[in-house]
Design a protein around this motif. Structure first.
Motif, PDB file in Angstrom:
ATOM      1  N   SER A 431      18.088  11.245   1.932  1.00  0.00           N
ATOM      2  CA  SER A 431      17.438  10.868   0.672  1.00  0.00           C
ATOM      3  C   SER A 431      17.905   9.495   0.213  1.00  0.00           C
ATOM      4  O   SER A 431      17.109   8.669  -0.267  1.00  0.00           O
ATOM      5  CB  SER A 431      17.734  11.915  -0.405  1.00  0.00           C
ATOM      6  OG  SER A 431      17.229  13.175  -0.041  1.00  0.00           O
ATOM      7  N   ILE A 432      19.204   9.259   0.358  1.00  0.00           N
ATOM      8  CA  ILE A 432      19.760   7.954  -0.023  1.00  0.00           C
ATOM      9  C   ILE A 432      19.189   6.860   0.880  1.00  0.00           C
ATOM     10  O   ILE A 432      18.782   5.779   0.417  1.00  0.00           O
ATOM     11  CB  ILE A 432      21.296   7.983   0.046  1.00  0.00           C
ATOM     12  CG1 ILE A 432      21.858   8.914  -1.039  1.00  0.00           C
ATOM     13  CG2 ILE A 432      21.870   6.579  -0.102  1.00  0.00           C
ATOM     14  CD1 ILE A 432      23.336   9.198  -0.907  1.00  0.00           C
ATOM     15  N   LEU A 434      16.375   6.922   2.537  1.00  0.00           N
ATOM     16  CA  LEU A 434      14.960   6.712   2.207  1.00  0.00           C
ATOM     17  C   LEU A 434      14.825   5.888   0.940  1.00  0.00           C
ATOM     18  O   LEU A 434      13.970   4.997   0.847  1.00  0.00           O
ATOM     19  CB  LEU A 434      14.258   8.069   2.042  1.00  0.00           C
ATOM     20  CG  LEU A 434      12.752   8.017   1.774  1.00  0.00           C
ATOM     21  CD1 LEU A 434      12.018   7.378   2.948  1.00  0.00           C
ATOM     22  CD2 LEU A 434      12.194   9.407   1.496  1.00  0.00           C
ATOM     23  N   GLY A 435      15.673   6.172  -0.034  1.00  0.00           N
ATOM     24  CA  GLY A 435      15.648   5.407  -1.279  1.00  0.00           C
ATOM     25  C   GLY A 435      15.940   3.938  -1.057  1.00  0.00           C
ATOM     26  O   GLY A 435      15.289   3.058  -1.643  1.00  0.00           O
ATOM     27  N   VAL A 436      16.907   3.690  -0.181  1.00  0.00           N
ATOM     28  CA  VAL A 436      17.259   2.301   0.145  1.00  0.00           C
ATOM     29  C   VAL A 436      16.099   1.607   0.856  1.00  0.00           C
ATOM     30  O   VAL A 436      15.743   0.464   0.549  1.00  0.00           O
ATOM     31  CB  VAL A 436      18.533   2.261   1.019  1.00  0.00           C
ATOM     32  CG1 VAL A 436      18.762   0.855   1.566  1.00  0.00           C
ATOM     33  CG2 VAL A 436      19.739   2.718   0.213  1.00  0.00           C
ATOM     34  N   VAL A 438      12.887   2.391   0.738  1.00  0.00           N
ATOM     35  CA  VAL A 438      11.765   2.177  -0.185  1.00  0.00           C
ATOM     36  C   VAL A 438      12.073   1.029  -1.147  1.00  0.00           C
ATOM     37  O   VAL A 438      11.201   0.200  -1.469  1.00  0.00           O
ATOM     38  CB  VAL A 438      11.452   3.466  -0.974  1.00  0.00           C
ATOM     39  CG1 VAL A 438      10.472   3.189  -2.118  1.00  0.00           C
ATOM     40  CG2 VAL A 438      10.901   4.541  -0.049  1.00  0.00           C
ATOM     41  N   GLY A 439      13.315   0.928  -1.572  1.00  0.00           N
ATOM     42  CA  GLY A 439      13.694  -0.082  -2.558  1.00  0.00           C
ATOM     43  C   GLY A 439      13.949  -1.460  -1.983  1.00  0.00           C
ATOM     44  O   GLY A 439      13.944  -2.460  -2.719  1.00  0.00           O
TER      45      GLY A 439
END
Length: 448
Positions: A431-432, A434-436, A438-439
């Motif tokens: 999740s982390i 993926l967040g990175v 996407v961001g």
């Protein structure tokens, strides 16, 4: 362009993997001790009248367990049936009026009260009606009277505290044709009456009858058919109902072990496929001398030779350490199963003790050289009485057993990769990431 492709590929792979893991973990239904307690409440209720082997209610429980296995999509074992039938002698109510009469010259001088002055113990009912006098062989002891007539041999005994509510297990080959509990006052009345030349006439409202009963077996199939299975067992029978209508519901003994096993199979059936078969066996007629486990073990000795067997009998009593019980035949043997369970308890700072007794179904497997251990909370304060109810069952105690059992099953039936897929930390890490991912483009634009 190449960097963009690598980025999109990384984003896609991470998203798909995360989605798969979330889906996989959501499909897993974890073990819930409150479900165990709810099932204990059902199995020990009036609906099942004490689950006496040979009774209609015992068959109803077997049907209940079979349905649970079907709902979990467990496979049958050996053939197309979950039920494995066998024959045995069972106690059966005669629906007659019990009596203990003191007779003088063919007339009733005094009739004692059933449930107050006397009551059958359930050990055996080869006979249920006896008349005797001082012409028969009478052997008097401190707390018992042994009577031998030309036809029968039976025993009167005074239980602890003159309490008549304890109910023994049934043993069809017991040396006495019947065993009858009496108060100390009743014992003295019998002896005094015999000394005065009077007769004693007794009837108890049970007899012995041959019945067909069933174990119930279901399997979570593993990937390696050559590997020895892990066998999970618990007996579902208990002591039925006495002539007064008192129900011996057996919440701790052993609705608890059966309910624990049912919740375990329900939960594991939603988990990944194990490396080896996990066989769940609901055993019958434990209270008749471990007959169900003896039948299952002997019938399947070649398939079970190298297996491990974990039995649950009386789990859920607060304030007691976990007792690991093995048969006396295993006292001087090296048990890898016991060793692994002890190590897990030490690792988890869980209190435990080890005893060697043949008082539960592990013994039937141990006698055949199969590594087997019973989990137990050795609270004997209410068992085999009408007071063994769900009121005294603790979900915390159930959880303490599950903590050890689950680790044992995970260690011995699943590989590290499978366990990794169900690790919540992996989902967090992805999740982390993926967040990175996407961001990252947004952060890059902002920096520009």
């Amino acid at each position: 362009m190449r960097k963009k492709l690598i980025y999109l590929l990384s984003l896609s792979v991470t998203f798909i993997l995360l989605f798969f893991l979330i889906l996989l973990n959501c499909s897993y239904s974890s073990f819930d001790s409150s479900n165990v307690k709810d099932t204990i409440d059902v199995l020990s209720s009036e609906t099942f009248n004490g689950r006496l082997a040979g009774s209609t209610e015992n068959t109803m429980v077997a049907d209940f367990i079979e349905n649970e296995f079907k709902e979990s999509n467990l496979k049958t074992y050996g053939d197309d049936s979950y039920k494995k039938d066998f024959n045995t002698i069972c106690p059966v109510s005669t629906d007659t009026t019990p009596y203990l009469k003191i007779m003088s010259n063919g007339k009733v001088e005094e009739e004692l009260q059933y449930g107050v002055d006397f009551k059958e113990d359930m050990i055996n009912f080869r006979g249920n009606t006896f008349t005797f006098s001082n012409k028969d062989k009478i052997s008097s002891f401190y707390l018992s009277i042994e009577v031998t007539t030309s036809e029968n041999k039976f025993l009167f005994f005074v239980p602890n505290g003159n309490e008549l509510y304890f109910r023994s297990s049934f043993m069809s080959d017991f040396p006495y044709d019947a065993v009858i509990m009496v108060t100390e006052n009743t014992k003295n009345k019998i002896l005094n009456s015999l000394n005065e030349g009077k007769e004693i006439s007794v009837h108890v409202p049970f007899e012995a009858e041959s019945k067909t009963i069933s174990n119930v077996v279901g399997v979570i199939e593993g990937t390696d058919k050559e590997a020895a299975p892990l066998v999970i067992t618990a007996h579902f029978d208990h002591l039925g109902k006495d002539g007064l209508g008192n129900i011996y519901g057996g919440a701790l003994d052993n609705a608890s072990g059966t309910s624990f096993m049912l919740e375990l199979q329900r939960s594991l059936s939603t988990f990944a496929k194990p490396n080896r078969d996990i066989i769940f066996v609901a055993l019958n007629a434990e209270e008749f001398g471990l007959l169900g486990s003896k039948q299952f073990a002997e019938d399947n000795i070649f398939n079970l030779k190298n297996s491990e067997v974990i039995n649950f009998d009386m789990v859920g009593s607060a304030g007691f350490p976990i007792t690991f019980m093995q048969g006396v035949d295993f006292k001087d043997k090296d048990s890898e199963l016991l060793k692994s369970l002890e190590e897990l308890c030490k690792k988890n700072n869980t209190s435990y003790e080890v005893v060697y007794q043949d008082s539960s179904d592990h013994a039937s497997f141990n006698k055949l050289g199969i590594d087997s251990v019973s989990f137990c909370h050795s609270d004997l304060s209410k068992i085999h009485t009408p007071y063994d109810t769900t009121t005294y069952i603790s979900t915390d105690a159930i959880d303490s057993v599950y903590e050890i059992v689950n680790q044992k099953i995970m260690n011995s039936c699943y590989n590290n990769f499978t366990l990794l897929l169900y690790n919540k930390l992996l989902i967090l890490v992805l999740s982390i990431i993926l967040g990175v991912l996407v961001g990252y483009p947004l952060l890059k634009k902002k920096v520009k």
